[in-house]
Design an enzyme around this catalytic site. Structure first.
Site, PDB file in Angstrom:
ATOM      1  N   GLU A 122      37.991  40.977  70.011  1.00 34.58           N
ATOM      2  CA  GLU A 122      36.651  40.441  70.293  1.00 34.58           C
ATOM      3  C   GLU A 122      35.667  40.935  69.236  1.00 34.58           C
ATOM      4  OE1 GLU A 122      35.436  40.560  74.518  1.00 34.58           O
ATOM      5  OE2 GLU A 122      37.501  41.142  74.884  1.00 34.58           O
ATOM      6  N   HIS A 242      25.017  37.935  76.013  1.00 33.14           N
ATOM      7  CA  HIS A 242      26.304  37.441  75.525  1.00 33.14           C
ATOM      8  C   HIS A 242      26.020  36.200  74.692  1.00 33.14           C
ATOM      9  CE1 HIS A 242      30.389  35.991  75.332  1.00 33.14           C
ATOM     10  NE2 HIS A 242      30.796  37.134  75.845  1.00 33.14           N
ATOM     11  N   ARG A 291      28.121  41.699  69.046  1.00 33.82           N
ATOM     12  CA  ARG A 291      27.476  40.721  69.915  1.00 33.82           C
ATOM     13  C   ARG A 291      25.983  40.544  69.643  1.00 33.82           C
ATOM     14  NH1 ARG A 291      29.766  41.709  75.752  1.00 33.82           N
ATOM     15  NH2 ARG A 291      31.607  40.723  74.859  1.00 33.82           N
ATOM     16  N   HIS A 355      23.640  39.509  79.892  1.00 34.17           N
ATOM     17  CA  HIS A 355      25.039  39.800  80.204  1.00 34.17           C
ATOM     18  C   HIS A 355      25.274  41.235  80.649  1.00 34.17           C
ATOM     19  CE1 HIS A 355      29.373  39.417  79.951  1.00 34.17           C
ATOM     20  NE2 HIS A 355      29.467  40.341  79.010  1.00 34.17           N
ATOM     21  N   ARG A 390      26.482  47.358  73.395  1.00 34.03           N
ATOM     22  CA  ARG A 390      27.850  47.703  73.818  1.00 34.03           C
ATOM     23  C   ARG A 390      28.889  46.911  73.022  1.00 34.03           C
ATOM     24  NH1 ARG A 390      31.365  45.210  77.573  1.00 34.03           N
ATOM     25  NH2 ARG A 390      29.706  43.674  77.843  1.00 34.03           N
TER      26      ARG A 390
HETATM   27  C1  SIN Z   1      33.910  38.430  77.008  1.00 32.80           C
HETATM   28  O1  SIN Z   1      35.029  38.189  77.420  1.00 32.80           O
HETATM   29  O2  SIN Z   1      33.408  37.846  76.057  1.00 32.80           O
HETATM   30  C2  SIN Z   1      33.098  39.483  77.696  1.00 32.80           C
HETATM   31  C3  SIN Z   1      33.720  40.799  77.564  1.00 32.80           C
HETATM   32  C4  SIN Z   1      32.697  41.891  77.689  1.00 32.80           C
HETATM   33  O3  SIN Z   1      31.555  41.629  78.044  1.00 32.80           O
HETATM   34  O4  SIN Z   1      33.041  43.028  77.372  1.00 32.80           O
END
Ligand code: SIN
Length: 543
Positions: A122, A242, A291, A355, A390
């Site tokens: 991610e 998010h 993010r 988020h 985060r």
């Molecule tokens: C996601 O799956 O994009 C969210 C995961 C997260 O917020 O850590």
């Protein structure tokens, strides 16, 4: 409000997400009498909605070249210079054991062809290190395994019960909770749970904003309970948006389905209405930038777009094809199909949404707050792991590790031979915003991505005008009071931080000011219950 019933325990846990249930199980294993209080059903919390997974570097099961040190470095880089290095090292080091414990409790994670756990990637991660379950249903599997274990252990869970107030003994230590039995259609029945230790594990505050990935229960309850009990909070200005929730039309508000970052880990790219890539050239990791960087880039592109298309962009994951998309991301596919989009054949309309709260109630690495006997773990807590932003999939690992540690710390408290008598339990008058829709509009307009002094002041003034001081009448009132307080705390900290860092983007103070601001702001309530900046803690991470 006169209590009509009473219960007692060694530990009362508020919240039934990953941190709360992990703590309850650990406390029971240690022989403590534990009660869980949750205002909804046991599985209705935020944990269930986590898609991506658990970021962890498993000994013998990681990508070649990956290491705990690299995971820590990625966490610190994402955290914008405000992580606490001891928290990063210590919590991430607890990850492998936490995942092993969770598997012993019955959680089943996705396996790769060689039988090892499959690893996703991610934003902000320099390696594939995210273990997942059911493709994109990790939270649901974690919640299922923990809830089943809690049922097997016969731990009492008071569902549909709202924690209204932390009760304090004369010494100032936590002595239990004022609780409202608050089931739908059932008259509210106040009661008291006496306990030597209270653990807040209530999740975050997504419902402060018009659009959020969080469920309806995310109303900042734990933050408000802790502040009113006298605890300190920190880093509260850092509300993470998010980058990609499903956009379903103009003016839609409420909870929006997440479109997991793991899709970008699997090669999906962000494009605008013209099909132009958004992230190329913006950050070395492009679509896999942290993010805050991606959400801010989307916000800028939306603002520059012609009217009519300025409220969303697109995530193109068509390279995966129908079979792979369905196998790896069944939840996202179902959410898209529900609104008539085939994500394997057409780009998914997406927009940023509130988020995760990176800040929260200040705790040490055993979950202890500044109030004796009051503990916090999970999203409601601020351990120093997340800093100003985060890193993706670091929240489940934090909840698992800190839930366990907080429970262990409550067990280590010397038993009180004369349990403190809780003080008055009538509940105080609280400021309650009368129009939550208006509060959410103010927060979304002035305290989301892109803030300035005038907007933050306008939001404070707007909230002040709509607030009445009253004894909350029931669950809805307590939730509104918690959101009102959380809004004020976020606005106070956001106004004080005159720079841009991580999730806190000031359009009137562009850029990061390390000389002045590499420090966390600590806030408390003053004697009249108004949030004030009470101090600052210098960050300890390397960058
Ligand atoms: C996601 O799956 O994009 C969210 C995961 C997260 O917020 O850590």
């Amino acid at each position: 409000m006169t209590p009509e019933w009473e219960a007692s325990a060694d530990l009362v846990v508020v919240g039934s997400g990953v941190a709360g249930l992990t703590a309850a199980l650990r406390a029971r294993e240690a022989g403590l009498r534990v009660v869980v209080v949750t205002k909804s059903a046991i599985s209705d919390g935020n944990t269930r909605w986590a898609q991506g997974g658990i970021a962890v570097v498993l000994p013998g099961g990681h990508e070649s070249g990956d290491s705990a040190q690299r995971h820590a470095a990625d966490t610190i880089a994402a955290g914008g210079g405000l992580c606490e290095s001891a928290a990063v090292t210590s919590i991430l080091a607890g990850g492998p054991a936490a995942v092993a414990r969770l598997r012993r409790r019955g959680a089943v994670f996705d396996a790769a062809a060689d039988g090892a756990l499959a690893l996703g990637r991610e934003g902000g991660h320099s390696a594939f290190r995210v273990v997942h379950a059911g493709g994109d249903a990790t939270g649901a599997e974690v919640e299922r395994a923990l809830a089943d274990s809690v049922r097997r252990a016969a731990i009492p869970v008071l569902e549909q019960h709202l924690a209204a107030q932390v009760l304090l003994a004369g010494s100032g230590a936590a002595a239990g909770l004022l609780v409202l039995a608050a089931g739908t259609g059932v008259p509210d029945r106040p009661g008291v749970v006496r306990a030597q230790s209270v653990l807040l594990a209530t999740g975050g505050l997504g419902q402060l904003y018009q659009v959020t990935s969080n469920p309806a229960v995310a109303t900042a309850d734990g933050l408000a309970l802790a502040l009113r009990a006298g605890a300190a909070v920190a880093d509260v200005e850092f509300v993470q948006f998010h980058p990609t929730v499903l956009y379903t039309g103009p003016g839609v508000s409420g909870t929006a389905p997440l479109v997991t970052e793991a899709l970008r880990g699997a090669g999906a790219v962000l494009v605008d209405a013209a099909g132009d890539r958004l992230m190329a050239g913006v950050h070395p990791l492009a679509d896999l930038a942290p993010r805050d960087v991606v959400a801010a880039a989307i916000t800028r592109r939306m603002a520059a777009a012609p009217s009519g298309v300025g409220d969303h962009v697109f995530l193109d994951a068509t390279h995966l094809g129908p079979a792979e998309f369905g196998r790896r991301f069944p939840g996202v596919r179902a959410a898209c199909q529900a609104v008539g989009i085939d994500p394997a054949r057409q780009p998914i309309p997406v927009a940023p949404a509130a988020h995760y709260h990176c800040g929260g109630v200040v705790t040490d690495l055993r979950g202890r707050t500044s109030v004796p006997g009051l503990f916090a773990a999970g999203e409601v807590a601020r351990t120093g792991l997340h800093g100003a932003n985060r890193l993706a999939s670091n929240s489940l690992v934090e909840g698992l590790v800190m839930g366990e540690r907080a429970a262990a710390a409550t067990g280590a408290r010397p038993p009180d031979r004369h349990p403190p008598e809780p003080g008055p339990s009538s509940g105080p008058l609280l400021p309650v915003a009368t129009d939550l829709g208006a509060l959410r509009r103010l927060m979304s307009r002035h305290a989301a991505i892109g803030r300035d002094r005038a907007g933050l002041a306008a939001a404070q003034a707007g909230i002040a005008r709509s607030v009445t001081q009253r004894l909350p009448a029931g669950r809805a009132d307590y939730e509104a009071a918690a959101l009102t307080l959380a809004a004020r705390v976020v606005l106070t900290a956001a106004a004080a931080r005159t720079e841009s860092r991580g999730c806190h983007v000031r359009t009137d103070f562009v850029g990061r000011d390390d000389a002045e601001w590499r420090r966390s702001l600590v806030l408390r309530l003053d004697e009249s219950g108004v949030p004030e900046v009470a101090g600052a803690v210098l960050a300890t991470a390397a960058r």
